[in-house]
Design an enzyme around this catalytic site. Structure first.
Site, short mmCIF file in Angstrom:
data_model
loop_
_atom_site.label_atom_id
_atom_site.label_comp_id
_atom_site.label_asym_id
_atom_site.label_seq_id
_atom_site.Cartn_x
_atom_site.Cartn_y
_atom_site.Cartn_z
N GLY A 145 68.92 -71.67 52.90
CA GLY A 145 70.02 -71.06 53.62
C GLY A 145 70.96 -72.14 54.13
N GLY A 146 72.09 -71.70 54.65
CA GLY A 146 73.01 -72.62 55.31
C GLY A 146 73.81 -73.52 54.39
N MET B 210 74.48 -65.59 42.41
CA MET B 210 74.24 -66.58 43.46
C MET B 210 75.49 -67.41 43.70
SD MET B 210 71.18 -66.16 44.63
CE MET B 210 71.19 -67.60 45.70
N HIS C 182 67.49 -58.35 53.63
CA HIS C 182 67.30 -59.20 52.44
C HIS C 182 66.13 -60.15 52.70
CE1 HIS C 182 68.86 -61.32 48.82
NE2 HIS C 182 68.50 -62.44 49.45
N GLY D 207 72.80 -64.80 55.74
CA GLY D 207 71.72 -65.25 56.60
C GLY D 207 72.25 -65.87 57.87
N ASP E 34 63.89 -63.15 51.11
CA ASP E 34 63.85 -64.21 50.10
C ASP E 34 62.42 -64.66 49.88
OD1 ASP E 34 66.68 -64.66 49.48
OD2 ASP E 34 66.84 -65.21 51.60
N SER F 192 70.05 -61.79 55.49
CA SER F 192 68.87 -62.50 55.01
C SER F 192 68.02 -62.97 56.18
CB SER F 192 69.28 -63.70 54.16
OG SER F 192 68.14 -64.52 53.95
N GLY G 299 76.10 -68.70 51.50
CA GLY G 299 77.35 -69.15 52.11
C GLY G 299 78.33 -68.04 52.44
N MET H 211 62.66 -65.47 44.12
CA MET H 211 62.96 -66.76 43.50
C MET H 211 61.62 -67.38 43.12
SD MET H 211 65.94 -67.76 46.17
CE MET H 211 65.36 -66.50 47.29
C1 DX5 Z 1 69.15 -68.84 49.24
C2 DX5 Z 1 68.78 -67.44 49.62
C3 DX5 Z 1 69.78 -66.76 50.50
C4 DX5 Z 1 69.94 -67.42 51.85
C5 DX5 Z 1 71.36 -67.24 52.27
O1 DX5 Z 1 68.37 -69.25 48.17
O2 DX5 Z 1 68.66 -66.63 48.46
O3 DX5 Z 1 69.49 -65.38 50.66
O4 DX5 Z 1 69.12 -66.86 52.83
O5 DX5 Z 1 71.57 -67.94 53.47
P1 DX5 Z 1 73.03 -68.23 54.00
O6 DX5 Z 1 73.71 -66.90 54.22
O7 DX5 Z 1 72.78 -68.98 55.26
O8 DX5 Z 1 73.74 -69.04 52.96
ZN ZN Z 2 68.57 -64.43 48.72
#
Ligand code: DX5
Ligand code: ZN
Length: 249
Positions: free
Chosen positions: A170-171, A163, A59, A223, A61, A36, A203, A94
């Site tokens: 992220g994170g 999800m 990916h 991500g 977002d 991501s 995650g 989203m």
């Molecule tokens: C969250 C996004 C994810 C996000 C994942 O709403 O859809 O794609 O970037 O980030 P990590 O891998 O850091 O959880």
């Molecule tokens: Zn995503």
């Protein structure tokens, strides 16, 4: 429109590209890694995309500050990403009203367009439109949305995104509570004899990817775990190896 060597494929060519994506002709359990770019440096997107040439997808977002409480990027940026990305683009929308907006991401050349079940008014009509435009059609479910109501729609889609965090940021920490849903989704896909990919997003890291793979996921968004690493290619390879060995366990 004049086309240079940097020009993306037209709709007909794009359908061909989509059909020959890695894993398209192979079994659904093949492991695909989709880093991501949300965790990348948005000011240097071209260089950041070049870091993930070892991945299967990029990916992207798209957040509208309505469906989720965060705002990222939209169609004009995705159009540019599609042109410079070394790997096919996996868009995760989203956003509210995907029925209106998602087809434009397919027209922009995204290999995969995933919209949220909670936001779509007519998911079957939308999935068919995305496929008609040459993209893979993805349906995403937030952690609290049950998969059972969507089992009969599986023939209409190419990927189900489960999800593993609440969408928006992220994170966040991987939600183990989603693992039983991944198992039920994999069982439903197998029972139907379909090649629908199961993607997990949120995650996913070296310490959680094996649980998700063991439960039946085969497409892994990461991500922080990829862009937070000094060696993104190495991180992609490690995640791929962990998921493969979990599948063979
Ligand atoms: C969250 C996004 C994810 C996000 C994942 O709403 O859809 O794609 O970037 O980030 P990590 O891998 O850091 O959880
Ligand atoms: Zn995503």
């Amino acid at each position: 429109m004049p086309c240079t060597s940097h020009c993306s494929a037209g709709p007909e060519d794009r359908a061909e590209v989509t059909r020959t994506l890695p894993g398209r002709q192979t079994r659904a359990v093949d492991v695909l890694i989709s880093p991501s770019i949300l965790a990348s440096d948005f000011v240097n997107l071209e260089q950041e995309l070049a870091r993930i040439g070892a991945a299967d997808f990029a990916h992207v977002d798209v957040m509208d500050n309505h469906f989720v409480p965060n705002l990222t990027l939209g169609l004009p940026v995705v159009e540019r990403i599609v042109r410079v990305s070394p790997v096919p683009v996996d868009t995760h929308l989203m956003i509210d009203d995907p029925d209106r907006w998602a087809p434009e991401y397919a027209e922009a050349g995204a290999a995969s367009v995933t919209f949220h079940a909670e936001a779509a008014r007519a998911p079957v009509r939308l999935a068919r439109e995305l496929r008609r435009l040459g993209a893979r059609a993805g349906l995403a479910l937030k952690p609290a949305t049950p998969v059972e109501g969507f089992v009969d729609l599986l023939p209409e889609i190419d990927m189900l995104l489960l999800m593993t965090v609440e969408p928006g940021f992220g994170g966040q920490e991987f939600l183990d509570a989603v693992l039983p849903k991944i198992r039920r989704a994999r069982a439903a896909v197998s029972a139907a004899g379909l090649d629908v990919w199961l993607q997990v997003d949120g995650g996913v890291s070296g310490s959680t990817i094996e649980r998700a793979a063991e439960a039946g996921a085969n497409v892994f968004v990461a991500g922080t775990a990829v862009y937070g690493a000094d060696d993104a290619a190495g991180a992609i390879g490690t995640l791929r190896d962990l998921a493969r060995s979990a599948h063979h366990h």
